[in-house]
Design a protein around this motif. Structure first.
Motif, PDB file in Angstrom:
ATOM      1  N   TYR A   1      -6.795  13.195  -3.841  1.00  0.00           N
ATOM      2  CA  TYR A   1      -6.589  11.761  -4.007  1.00  0.00           C
ATOM      3  C   TYR A   1      -5.113  11.374  -3.889  1.00  0.00           C
ATOM      4  N   ARG A   2      -4.218  12.238  -4.355  1.00  0.00           N
ATOM      5  CA  ARG A   2      -2.779  11.949  -4.252  1.00  0.00           C
ATOM      6  C   ARG A   2      -2.374  11.691  -2.804  1.00  0.00           C
ATOM      7  N   TRP A   3      -2.825  12.525  -1.897  1.00  0.00           N
ATOM      8  CA  TRP A   3      -2.404  12.399  -0.493  1.00  0.00           C
ATOM      9  C   TRP A   3      -3.149  11.279   0.215  1.00  0.00           C
ATOM     10  N   LEU A   4      -4.352  10.949  -0.252  1.00  0.00           N
ATOM     11  CA  LEU A   4      -5.058   9.782   0.279  1.00  0.00           C
ATOM     12  C   LEU A   4      -4.262   8.521  -0.036  1.00  0.00           C
ATOM     13  N   VAL A   5      -3.797   8.424  -1.278  1.00  0.00           N
ATOM     14  CA  VAL A   5      -2.994   7.272  -1.702  1.00  0.00           C
ATOM     15  C   VAL A   5      -1.662   7.245  -0.969  1.00  0.00           C
ATOM     16  N   ALA A   6      -1.005   8.391  -0.866  1.00  0.00           N
ATOM     17  CA  ALA A   6       0.301   8.472  -0.212  1.00  0.00           C
ATOM     18  C   ALA A   6       0.232   8.033   1.247  1.00  0.00           C
ATOM     19  N   ALA A   7      -0.897   8.301   1.891  1.00  0.00           N
ATOM     20  CA  ALA A   7      -1.072   7.933   3.299  1.00  0.00           C
ATOM     21  C   ALA A   7      -1.499   6.481   3.468  1.00  0.00           C
ATOM     22  N   GLY A   8      -1.755   5.793   2.349  1.00  0.00           N
ATOM     23  CA  GLY A   8      -2.194   4.404   2.436  1.00  0.00           C
ATOM     24  C   GLY A   8      -3.597   4.265   2.975  1.00  0.00           C
ATOM     25  N   ARG A   9      -4.404   5.321   2.832  1.00  0.00           N
ATOM     26  CA  ARG A   9      -5.759   5.291   3.363  1.00  0.00           C
ATOM     27  C   ARG A   9      -6.737   4.838   2.288  1.00  0.00           C
TER      28      ARG A   9
ATOM     29  N   LYS B   1     -16.197  18.532   0.627  1.00  0.00           N
ATOM     30  CA  LYS B   1     -16.852  19.438  -0.302  1.00  0.00           C
ATOM     31  C   LYS B   1     -16.092  19.637  -1.614  1.00  0.00           C
ATOM     32  N   HIS B   2     -15.017  18.909  -1.802  1.00  0.00           N
ATOM     33  CA  HIS B   2     -14.244  19.071  -3.028  1.00  0.00           C
ATOM     34  C   HIS B   2     -13.307  17.878  -3.189  1.00  0.00           C
ATOM     35  N   ILE B   3     -12.970  17.565  -4.439  1.00  0.00           N
ATOM     36  CA  ILE B   3     -12.050  16.472  -4.742  1.00  0.00           C
ATOM     37  C   ILE B   3     -10.982  16.970  -5.710  1.00  0.00           C
ATOM     38  N   HIS B   4      -9.720  16.628  -5.419  1.00  0.00           N
ATOM     39  CA  HIS B   4      -8.615  16.838  -6.363  1.00  0.00           C
ATOM     40  C   HIS B   4      -8.141  15.476  -6.862  1.00  0.00           C
ATOM     41  N   ILE B   5      -7.831  15.410  -8.138  1.00  0.00           N
ATOM     42  CA  ILE B   5      -7.310  14.160  -8.681  1.00  0.00           C
ATOM     43  C   ILE B   5      -6.202  14.459  -9.688  1.00  0.00           C
ATOM     44  N   ASP B   6      -5.151  13.663  -9.625  1.00  0.00           N
ATOM     45  CA  ASP B   6      -4.106  13.640 -10.645  1.00  0.00           C
ATOM     46  C   ASP B   6      -3.563  12.218 -10.643  1.00  0.00           C
ATOM     47  N   ASN B   7      -2.490  11.967 -11.372  1.00  0.00           N
ATOM     48  CA  ASN B   7      -1.845  10.655 -11.306  1.00  0.00           C
ATOM     49  C   ASN B   7      -1.038  10.605 -10.007  1.00  0.00           C
ATOM     50  N   PRO B   8      -1.489   9.832  -8.999  1.00  0.00           N
ATOM     51  CA  PRO B   8      -0.866   9.869  -7.680  1.00  0.00           C
ATOM     52  C   PRO B   8       0.427   9.071  -7.563  1.00  0.00           C
TER      53      PRO B   8
ATOM     54  N   SER C   1      -4.699   9.068 -16.100  1.00  0.00           N
ATOM     55  CA  SER C   1      -4.820   8.402 -17.398  1.00  0.00           C
ATOM     56  C   SER C   1      -5.096   6.921 -17.204  1.00  0.00           C
ATOM     57  N   LEU C   2      -5.822   6.345 -18.123  1.00  0.00           N
ATOM     58  CA  LEU C   2      -6.100   4.912 -18.083  1.00  0.00           C
ATOM     59  C   LEU C   2      -4.852   4.100 -18.380  1.00  0.00           C
ATOM     60  N   GLU C   3      -3.827   4.754 -18.922  1.00  0.00           N
ATOM     61  CA  GLU C   3      -2.590   4.065 -19.284  1.00  0.00           C
ATOM     62  C   GLU C   3      -1.482   4.237 -18.260  1.00  0.00           C
ATOM     63  N   ASP C   4      -1.752   4.906 -17.146  1.00  0.00           N
ATOM     64  CA  ASP C   4      -0.656   5.174 -16.196  1.00  0.00           C
ATOM     65  C   ASP C   4      -0.460   4.070 -15.163  1.00  0.00           C
ATOM     66  N   GLY C   5      -1.270   3.008 -15.238  1.00  0.00           N
ATOM     67  CA  GLY C   5      -1.058   1.854 -14.373  1.00  0.00           C
ATOM     68  C   GLY C   5      -1.737   1.926 -13.018  1.00  0.00           C
ATOM     69  N   HIS C   6      -2.401   3.030 -12.717  1.00  0.00           N
ATOM     70  CA  HIS C   6      -3.079   3.148 -11.423  1.00  0.00           C
ATOM     71  C   HIS C   6      -4.557   2.798 -11.577  1.00  0.00           C
ATOM     72  N   ASP C   7      -5.111   2.147 -10.560  1.00  0.00           N
ATOM     73  CA  ASP C   7      -6.521   1.761 -10.572  1.00  0.00           C
ATOM     74  C   ASP C   7      -7.352   2.858  -9.902  1.00  0.00           C
ATOM     75  N   TYR C   8      -8.036   3.647 -10.710  1.00  0.00           N
ATOM     76  CA  TYR C   8      -8.854   4.748 -10.194  1.00  0.00           C
ATOM     77  C   TYR C   8     -10.285   4.321  -9.872  1.00  0.00           C
ATOM     78  N   ALA C   9     -10.629   3.092 -10.209  1.00  0.00           N
ATOM     79  CA  ALA C   9     -12.017   2.643 -10.060  1.00  0.00           C
ATOM     80  C   ALA C   9     -12.554   2.780  -8.631  1.00  0.00           C
ATOM     81  N   PRO C  10     -11.774   2.417  -7.584  1.00  0.00           N
ATOM     82  CA  PRO C  10     -12.319   2.570  -6.232  1.00  0.00           C
ATOM     83  C   PRO C  10     -12.731   4.001  -5.906  1.00  0.00           C
ATOM     84  N   LEU C  11     -11.929   4.984  -6.334  1.00  0.00           N
ATOM     85  CA  LEU C  11     -12.277   6.384  -6.092  1.00  0.00           C
ATOM     86  C   LEU C  11     -13.552   6.749  -6.835  1.00  0.00           C
ATOM     87  N   ILE C  12     -13.604   6.447  -8.119  1.00  0.00           N
ATOM     88  CA  ILE C  12     -14.777   6.816  -8.916  1.00  0.00           C
ATOM     89  C   ILE C  12     -16.032   6.131  -8.386  1.00  0.00           C
TER      90      ILE C  12
END
Length: 267
Positions: free
Chosen positions: A174-182, A195-202, A213-224
């Motif tokens: 997910y970090r690199w998906l966000v970084a690429a603006g995709r 076949k696999h997903i990685h997630i951290d605070n991107p 984290s829900l407190e880190d200011g990023h919206d994870y809802a679209p991914l989930i």
């Protein structure tokens, strides 16, 4: 909704990951290969006593080793891959994440064609060896700052289709998906290859990778929501490397998923 949830760690962290409640632990191939035979058997015994699995392993060769260069010894690293595949399969491996950004990056000048051919030879050898153990290689799209070979899911899928190996697929960090603006639409559009997903605070500066984290200011809802939409059945793994207290911090990862109505199968 239940999803198979995993957390990065080392063999010494297996008990902590199990205690936290995850379904799986994600380890590095290098650690497993470099264990003595006695220590390897001890890890096998430890894992058998825990109610978790180790199905995904990262980086088939060490991160500091470059493949498309003249000094890369294919014979030596073929033997390394054989040891890694045998041992990780004993631990339950189903997937290898082929990140290795520096390892696979191609030169910008000189014998670029020869370097590419060497990389392709290595990838074929990797697929051959892992296929013997029913392990699928996941070609990870990375940011251009990490690698100049495969930078998006569509690019990975195009390469996989042309390469033609049944045990070569891709995954989404997910970090690199966000970084690429995709968009997370890449997950929806190419779900059969992912076949696999990685997630951290991107949003943090690499290489620091805190827990999401829900407190880190990023919206994870679209991914989930994308994962829920495709009824994602593979593993979602937290790829964090920045902790205050490892055992306490990884528990917060499960709290994060619970906010979105996702719990591990072990719950």
């Amino acid at each position: 909704m239940r999803m198979r949830l995993s957390c990065f760690g080392t063999t010494k962290d297996l008990e902590a990951i199990a205690r936290a409640g995850y379904d799986c632990a994600e380890l590095q191939v290098r650690e497993i290969v470099e264990l003595s035979e006695e220590d390897f058997k001890a890890v096998l015994r430890k894992l058998k006593g825990l109610d978790i699995t180790c199905e995904v392993f990262d980086n088939p060769i060490p991160l500091d080793v470059r493949i498309p260069v003249p000094e890369f010894d294919l014979k030596y690293w073929t033997e390394y891959l054989k040891i890694g595949a045998y041992r990780t399969a004993e631990l339950g491996a189903r997937y290898y994440v082929f990140g290795n950004g520096r390892s696979r990056s191609l030169p910008k000048e000189g014998d670029v064609k020869g370097a590419y051919e060497k990389l392709m030879t290595f990838l074929n050898i990797l697929c051959d060896i892992t296929a013997e153990y029913n392990i699928t290689v996941l070609l990870e799209p990375l940011a251009p700052t990490l690698s100049n070979f495969i930078n998006s899911i569509p690019e990975a899928v195009d390469f996989i289709e042309k390469f033609g190996r049944y045990n070569l697929k891709t995954m989404c960090d997910y970090r690199w998906l966000v970084a690429a603006g995709r968009s997370v639409d890449d997950i929806l559009n190419y779900e059969k290859y992912i076949k696999h997903i990685h997630i951290d605070n991107p949003t943090t500066e690499f290489p620091k990778r805190p827990m999401p984290s829900l407190e880190d200011g990023h919206d994870y809802a679209p991914l989930i929501n994308a994962l829920k939409k495709i009824c994602y059945k593979e593993i979602v793994s937290i790829e964090a490397n920045t902790f205050t207290n490892y055992e306490e911090d990884i528990k917060k990862g499960l709290e994060f998923f619970k906010h979105f109505g996702i719990v591990p199968y072990r719950s």
